[in-house]
Design an enzyme around this catalytic site. Sequence first.
Site, PDB file in Angstrom:
ATOM      1  N   VAL A 132       0.844  -1.204   0.000  1.00 47.18           N
ATOM      2  CA  VAL A 132       0.000   0.000   0.000  1.00 47.18           C
ATOM      3  C   VAL A 132       0.878   1.253   0.000  1.00 47.18           C
ATOM      4  O   VAL A 132       0.633   2.195  -0.753  1.00 47.18           O
ATOM      5  CB  VAL A 132      -0.956   0.013   1.216  1.00 47.18           C
ATOM      6  N   CYS A 138     -10.713  -2.081   2.431  1.00 50.77           N
ATOM      7  CA  CYS A 138     -10.814  -2.107   0.962  1.00 50.77           C
ATOM      8  C   CYS A 138     -12.144  -2.688   0.474  1.00 50.77           C
ATOM      9  O   CYS A 138     -12.686  -2.247  -0.538  1.00 50.77           O
ATOM     10  CB  CYS A 138      -9.638  -2.862   0.362  1.00 50.77           C
ATOM     11  N   HIS A 162     -10.331  -6.788  -5.627  1.00 51.28           N
ATOM     12  CA  HIS A 162     -11.352  -7.541  -4.910  1.00 51.28           C
ATOM     13  C   HIS A 162     -12.643  -7.543  -5.737  1.00 51.28           C
ATOM     14  O   HIS A 162     -12.991  -6.525  -6.352  1.00 51.28           O
ATOM     15  CB  HIS A 162     -11.672  -6.892  -3.561  1.00 51.28           C
ATOM     16  N   LYS A 178     -16.040  -5.641   9.756  1.00 46.98           N
ATOM     17  CA  LYS A 178     -15.630  -4.297   9.319  1.00 46.98           C
ATOM     18  C   LYS A 178     -16.577  -3.808   8.222  1.00 46.98           C
ATOM     19  O   LYS A 178     -16.986  -2.649   8.206  1.00 46.98           O
ATOM     20  CB  LYS A 178     -14.202  -4.326   8.754  1.00 46.98           C
TER      21      LYS A 178
HETATM   22  N1  LIG Z   1      -3.227  -4.321   1.089  1.00 45.41           N
HETATM   23  C1  LIG Z   1      -4.426  -3.748   1.031  1.00 45.41           C
HETATM   24  O1  LIG Z   1      -5.215  -3.951   0.085  1.00 45.41           O
HETATM   25  C2  LIG Z   1      -4.864  -2.813   2.093  1.00 45.41           C
HETATM   26  C3  LIG Z   1      -6.015  -2.089   1.887  1.00 45.41           C
HETATM   27  C4  LIG Z   1      -6.434  -1.202   2.861  1.00 45.41           C
HETATM   28  C5  LIG Z   1      -5.687  -1.066   3.992  1.00 45.41           C
HETATM   29  N2  LIG Z   1      -4.557  -1.783   4.188  1.00 45.41           N
HETATM   30  C6  LIG Z   1      -3.806  -1.581   5.409  1.00 45.41           C
HETATM   31  O2  LIG Z   1      -2.549  -0.968   5.108  1.00 45.41           O
HETATM   32  C7  LIG Z   1      -1.572  -1.404   6.040  1.00 45.41           C
HETATM   33  C8  LIG Z   1      -0.343  -1.957   5.314  1.00 45.41           C
HETATM   34  O3  LIG Z   1      -0.725  -3.009   4.468  1.00 45.41           O
HETATM   35  P1  LIG Z   1       0.226  -3.583   3.327  1.00 45.41           P
HETATM   36  O4  LIG Z   1      -0.636  -4.496   2.574  1.00 45.41           O
HETATM   37  O5  LIG Z   1       0.955  -2.491   2.609  1.00 45.41           O
HETATM   38  O6  LIG Z   1       1.298  -4.432   4.195  1.00 45.41           O
HETATM   39  P2  LIG Z   1       2.805  -4.859   3.854  1.00 45.41           P
HETATM   40  O7  LIG Z   1       3.035  -4.975   2.390  1.00 45.41           O
HETATM   41  O8  LIG Z   1       3.070  -6.053   4.699  1.00 45.41           O
HETATM   42  O9  LIG Z   1       3.673  -3.613   4.401  1.00 45.41           O
HETATM   43  C9  LIG Z   1       3.770  -3.313   5.771  1.00 45.41           C
HETATM   44  C10 LIG Z   1       4.497  -1.996   5.944  1.00 45.41           C
HETATM   45  O10 LIG Z   1       4.464  -1.645   7.331  1.00 45.41           O
HETATM   46  C11 LIG Z   1       5.796  -1.340   7.756  1.00 45.41           C
HETATM   47  N3  LIG Z   1       5.995  -1.634   9.171  1.00 45.41           N
HETATM   48  C12 LIG Z   1       5.880  -2.814   9.795  1.00 45.41           C
HETATM   49  N4  LIG Z   1       6.180  -2.681  11.118  1.00 45.41           N
HETATM   50  C13 LIG Z   1       6.487  -1.378  11.301  1.00 45.41           C
HETATM   51  C14 LIG Z   1       6.888  -0.605  12.427  1.00 45.41           C
HETATM   52  N5  LIG Z   1       7.024  -1.149  13.644  1.00 45.41           N
HETATM   53  N6  LIG Z   1       7.118   0.727  12.246  1.00 45.41           N
HETATM   54  C15 LIG Z   1       6.982   1.276  11.036  1.00 45.41           C
HETATM   55  N7  LIG Z   1       6.615   0.604   9.920  1.00 45.41           N
HETATM   56  C16 LIG Z   1       6.371  -0.697  10.058  1.00 45.41           C
HETATM   57  C17 LIG Z   1       6.675  -2.223   6.894  1.00 45.41           C
HETATM   58  O11 LIG Z   1       7.988  -1.710   6.908  1.00 45.41           O
HETATM   59  P3  LIG Z   1       9.282  -2.706   6.810  1.00 45.41           P
HETATM   60  O12 LIG Z   1       9.424  -3.039   5.351  1.00 45.41           O
HETATM   61  O13 LIG Z   1      10.382  -1.850   7.319  1.00 45.41           O
HETATM   62  O14 LIG Z   1       8.982  -3.889   7.660  1.00 45.41           O
HETATM   63  C18 LIG Z   1       5.967  -2.055   5.538  1.00 45.41           C
HETATM   64  O15 LIG Z   1       6.345  -0.834   4.954  1.00 45.41           O
HETATM   65  C19 LIG Z   1      -2.297  -2.391   6.956  1.00 45.41           C
HETATM   66  O16 LIG Z   1      -2.785  -1.679   8.068  1.00 45.41           O
HETATM   67  C20 LIG Z   1      -3.447  -2.862   6.131  1.00 45.41           C
HETATM   68  O17 LIG Z   1      -4.537  -3.298   6.904  1.00 45.41           O
HETATM   69  C21 LIG Z   1      -4.114  -2.660   3.252  1.00 45.41           C
END
Ligand SMILES: NC(=O)c1ccc[n+]([C@@H]2O[C@H](COP(=O)([O-])OP(=O)(O)OC[C@H]3O[C@@H](n4cnc5c(N)ncnc54)[C@H](OP(=O)(O)O)[C@@H]3O)[C@@H](O)[C@H]2O)c1
Length: 357
Positions: free
Chosen positions: A19, A133, A246, A217
């Site tokens: 994201v 989403c 989705h 949700k």
């Molecule tokens: N994917 C979707 O379709 C979607 C849609 C709506 C909302 N979201 C929400 O967006 C968020 C991220 O999702 P994603 O799919 O992008 O996940 P992801 O690909 O697993 O990425 C996670 C991100 O969070 C960072 N992170 C993890 N632990 C951290 C910490 N302690 N401090 C600062 N940064 C940290 C990671 O950094 P590092 O690389 O340094 O570990 C990485 O940049 C979640 O809350 C999810 O629910 C996702």
Amino acid sequence: MSQERQLFTVAVVGATGVVGRTMTRVLSERHFPVGELRLLASGRSAGTTVSSEGRTITLGEAVPEAFDGVDIAFFSAGADVSKELVPEVTSRGVTVIDNSNAWRMDPAVPLIVSQVNPGDAEWHEGIIANPNCSTMQLAPVLMALRDTVGLERVIVDTYQSVSGTGAEALAELENQIRAHVAGEPKIASVYPHPIAFNALPEIDVFLENGYTLEEWKVVTECRKILHLPELRVSCTAVRVPVFVSHSEAVHVETTRAITPDEARRAFAAVPGVVVVDDPQNHGYPIATQAAGSDEVYVGRVRSDPSVERGLAFWVVSDNLRKGAATNAVEIGEALIERGWVKARSRRPVSTRVGEAS
Ligand SMILES: NC(=O)c1ccc[n+]([C@@H]2O[C@H](COP(=O)([O-])OP(=O)(O)OC[C@H]3O[C@@H](n4cnc5c(N)ncnc54)[C@H](OP(=O)(O)O)[C@@H]3O)[C@@H](O)[C@H]2O)c1
């Protein structure tokens, strides 16, 4: 006389995630008025570099001091990070647009889909939540029915892509497909079962009422966004082996009758909603065509004869763009356009974490 465009200091938290990377791209594509861009992630990534608009940016660690001087911060690093860090960040005068579910159901936090309830941003106190989403792509379509014939009940079954889980899940699906072709065992670590060639009716944790949190949700967020606190909603959320976008099968009961043609016209009138409904020629929204775009696609619109005033349809959208990054950036644009970047009132937010569902 030309007026100088105001530029903002913007932080993207979770900048290495699927994201966060999409967020950085969308900010650039939409020419968001960024003066300084701070890309932040965990300590694991701090010091590494990424390219954005031909520039090399060094990633910082998302610690409170990293937000000094920031105007708007887009958070996409999970609910735990948001719960811990966002109160610290808003106390520094930063306005946070949060992608996690940490604050969505907090009554003091607006939960916004840009085409549906942008006006709710007016009462933000430093945090604005970006919906889940699955809710995101549903809300503009339901709004069209709410405003034309009224909504009584909504049943939605989702077919959600693995990118909704993040970067590790994308790799897991790809690895399992390769393992299958090579005749090797499909190893599951992100999901409880292999996701390749499967459909898993388990997204997020199970609640005591038998629903998963992802399903719940959709129920609670739809009510809040549509300002219909009593709306009857049920959801089954299913993870499917799709990389991006989705899909949702939706059945609604409306207050007054609506024909499929009238419904198509109402859907098409919503900005950002596109009707693709030519079943005789195999024309309906599909995940691979929606991926990479910002629209919500609706098709297979038909009367549902199993109930009075029933309507059924199919909704597809890119979960990383409209489902997450694009809507967050649209919220930021709305704040700037309306002069609402800075919260008018601020009250301590640290006590509200437990209220989130
Ligand atoms: N994917 C979707 O379709 C979607 C849609 C709506 C909302 N979201 C929400 O967006 C968020 C991220 O999702 P994603 O799919 O992008 O996940 P992801 O690909 O697993 O990425 C996670 C991100 O969070 C960072 N992170 C993890 N632990 C951290 C910490 N302690 N401090 C600062 N940064 C940290 C990671 O950094 P590092 O690389 O340094 O570990 C990485 O940049 C979640 O809350 C999810 O629910 C996702």
